[in-house]
Design a protein around this motif. Structure first.
Motif, PDB file in Angstrom:
ATOM      1  N   MET A 138       2.770  44.774  13.321  1.00 17.94           N
ATOM      2  CA  MET A 138       3.687  45.925  13.220  1.00 17.94           C
ATOM      3  C   MET A 138       4.402  46.109  14.546  1.00 17.94           C
ATOM      4  O   MET A 138       3.784  45.931  15.595  1.00 17.94           O
ATOM      5  N   ASP A 139       5.669  46.450  14.512  1.00 19.65           N
ATOM      6  CA  ASP A 139       6.392  46.637  15.760  1.00 19.65           C
ATOM      7  C   ASP A 139       7.488  47.679  15.639  1.00 19.65           C
ATOM      8  O   ASP A 139       8.007  47.940  14.546  1.00 19.65           O
ATOM      9  N   THR A 140       7.796  48.277  16.787  1.00 20.77           N
ATOM     10  CA  THR A 140       9.017  49.066  16.952  1.00 20.77           C
ATOM     11  C   THR A 140       9.705  48.433  18.159  1.00 20.77           C
ATOM     12  O   THR A 140       9.578  48.901  19.279  1.00 20.77           O
ATOM     13  N   ALA A 141      10.384  47.329  17.912  1.00 23.26           N
ATOM     14  CA  ALA A 141      10.791  46.438  19.002  1.00 23.26           C
ATOM     15  C   ALA A 141      11.825  47.080  19.922  1.00 23.26           C
ATOM     16  O   ALA A 141      12.647  47.889  19.495  1.00 23.26           O
ATOM     17  N   GLN A 142      11.753  46.666  21.191  1.00 20.91           N
ATOM     18  CA  GLN A 142      12.637  47.223  22.208  1.00 20.91           C
ATOM     19  C   GLN A 142      13.842  46.311  22.422  1.00 20.91           C
ATOM     20  O   GLN A 142      13.681  45.113  22.620  1.00 20.91           O
ATOM     21  N   GLY A 143      15.037  46.879  22.401  1.00 26.53           N
ATOM     22  CA  GLY A 143      16.241  46.100  22.669  1.00 26.53           C
ATOM     23  C   GLY A 143      17.021  46.742  23.799  1.00 26.53           C
ATOM     24  O   GLY A 143      17.369  47.923  23.742  1.00 26.53           O
ATOM     25  N   ARG A 144      17.277  45.987  24.844  1.00 21.85           N
ATOM     26  CA  ARG A 144      18.011  46.524  25.984  1.00 21.85           C
ATOM     27  C   ARG A 144      19.450  46.822  25.564  1.00 21.85           C
ATOM     28  O   ARG A 144      20.095  45.978  24.923  1.00 21.85           O
ATOM     29  N   PRO A 145      19.957  48.019  25.882  1.00 24.55           N
ATOM     30  CA  PRO A 145      21.321  48.347  25.469  1.00 24.55           C
ATOM     31  C   PRO A 145      22.337  47.291  25.920  1.00 24.55           C
ATOM     32  O   PRO A 145      22.357  46.914  27.090  1.00 24.55           O
TER      33      PRO A 145
END
Lengths: 133, 356
Positions: free
Chosen positions: B148-155
């Motif tokens: 499970m993930d709430t993935a991080q994306g750099r703006p």
């Protein structure tokens, strides 16, 4: 934040575990150890199905400390299928779409957190029933 | 590799998937919103839209719902679960297990193992492989693995288009109760620095084009080819296949290189509609495929985690799938339950605004 107080409530908060009165069969939530109907001792655990309907509701725009980041959010009195009325936040629904009598189901969500370094508190909220099975 | 037959990972006791459950949060950020913000809307986008968790959702809450779906399908006493293992690169705490909260919420405590797993996008299948070993050795009757993930994306980064939220729970038990029997698995790992996030860093860093050939394709192919060779199979023997899906293009190309058709990967190829759910990516492709598979079907699943490695699994679907799959919401229902948000709402939901 009182870590021990949240810890003590985890079972009822995560999965709606209340009590059933062995004398008259009334189901209690939150658990109080004494039946509200017949005043008999009631310590037998009972896990609610999490199904219910919105009895009444209001939308919060000026939140108490710890809940500011979630505004606006809707708080409802939810009439559980087994009887008790529970106060809880609604989630996955816009305030304008909430109606009295709307069928809802329990989900476990993040309730609040004690700042970026503190404990995260999880517990029940309710959402409209939209998924089958 | 001279002796892949002996090095296939197989259990002493036959095991399988006895329950499975997906979760996708309801918010969707169209890739066009990201493009509009950072490139003036010019250039192509890798997917249509990605799933975004709401303000009150994280890997703990999402894992709990997926786990409840898996338990509803399996219809077992949660007290019989002897391990709750959650793989993610978005655990809400750096120290304090996600898995103990999930185990408590589903009623599996206290007589259980619990741990969090980390291996970029393959943390979920890593937990699954451990669960297979745990049950297959006889140490546990049931073991629950979650990706499970709430993935991080750099703006503004290329990965912001795809870094998404979602995943699935896979309950492992004996083959006799299984909806899909695990025939064998195979892991393929090297030290490849294609993508990472340092401790305390908010966003990951990556090696741009380096993430392709020496990373994703080398490991996916390494694991998949060894498993197929060991089982003396080819793509034609399988009805369905799922490959880790950082975008739409990579899994399509991996499938083609291994001889799989677009039809074989279609049910499990969810990235165009929900994005890359990182540790959830391969396993939610599996739950979507199990939702439509027929008894007797063979399924290949190959995960990929940066850093880098792949786990490949071969499943045989049983008759039991027909009785079990309608007991919980299907993956497709979570995908079609969607509310579009704009980039501004996304920045609020994902804590990208610094208030002080």
């Amino acid at each position: 934040m009182e870590v021990s107080r949240h810890w003590r409530l985890r079972t009822q908060r995560y999965s709606l575990v209340g009590e059933i009165c062995p004398n008259c069969g009334v189901k209690l939530f939150p658990p109080r150890d004494v039946c509200l109907e017949c005043e008999a001792p009631a310590k037998e655990l009972f896990t609610f199905t999490g199904l219910g309907e919105v009895y009444s509701y209001t939308t919060i725009y000026d939140a108490p400390a710890g809940f500011e980041r979630y505004v606006p959010y809707t708080v409802a009195l939810v009439k559980l299928a087994e009887g008790p009325l529970v106060t809880a936040q609604l989630t996955d629904v816009a305030a304008e779409d909430v109606q009295m009598g709307m069928p809802v189901e329990m989900v476990t969500r993040k309730l609040t957190e004690d700042g970026p370094e503190g404990m995260i508190v999880y517990g029940y909220k309710f959402r409209p029933i939209s998924l089958t099975a | 590799m001279n002796d892949t037959q002996n090095s296939l990972m197989k259990t002493d006791k036959p095991v399988g998937i006895v329950g499975y459950g997906a979760y996708v949060p309801r918010f969707r950020l169209p890739a066009s919103e990201v493009s509009k913000m950072w490139t003036g809307g010019t250039g192509g986008v890798p997917i249509q839209e990605k799933a975004v968790n709401g303000l009150d959702e994280d890997v703990v809450s999402m894992s709990i719902e997926a786990a409840r779906n898996a338990l509803n399908r399996a219809e077992i006493d949660p007290q019989l679960i002897r391990a709750v293992w959650v793989g993610s690169e978005s655990h809400p705490y750096a120290v304090k297990p996600t898995s103990t909260i999930v185990a408590e919420a589903i009623g599996a405590v206290p007589h259980t193992q619990a741990a969090d797993w980390e291996f970029a996008c393959k943390a979920g299948t890593e937990a699954m492989q451990a669960a297979i070993g745990f049950v297959g050795s006889g140490m546990a009757r049931y073991a629950l693995s979650i990706g499970m993930d709430t993935a991080q994306g750099r703006p503004g980064d290329a990965l912001e288009y795809t870094a998404a939220a979602g995943g699935a729970a896979i309950l492992i038990g004996s083959a006799a109760e299984a909806v899909a029997i695990i025939e064998a698995s195979y892991s393929f790992v090297t030290d490849t620095p294609d993508f990472w996030r340092r401790a305390h860093a908010q966003y990951p860093s990556h090696g741009d084009r380096f993430t392709g050939e020496p990373a994703y394709f080398k490991h996916i192919m390494g694991a998949a080819e060894a498993l197929l060779t060991g089982l003396e199979r080819t793509a034609a023997d399988y009805q369905w296949a799922i490959f880790h899906q950082p975008n739409a293009k990579f899994p399509e190309r991996a499938a083609e290189m291994l001889g799989f058709s677009k039809a074989q990967i279609q049910p499990g190829l969810l990235s165009p509609r929900i994005g890359n759910t990182y540790a959830g990516s391969a396993v939610i492709g599996l739950t979507a495929t199990l939702d439509i598979a027929q008894p007797g079907d063979l399924i290949l699943m190959v995960s990929y985690g940066s850093g880098a490695g792949s786990d490949a699994f071969s499943f045989r679907v049983t008759d039991h799938i027909l009785a079990v799959r309608d007991r919980a919401p299907k993956t497709e229902e979570y995908i079609t339950r969607r509310q579009l948000i704009d980039y501004a709402t996304y920045t609020r939901y994902r804590d990208k605004l610094k208030m002080a």
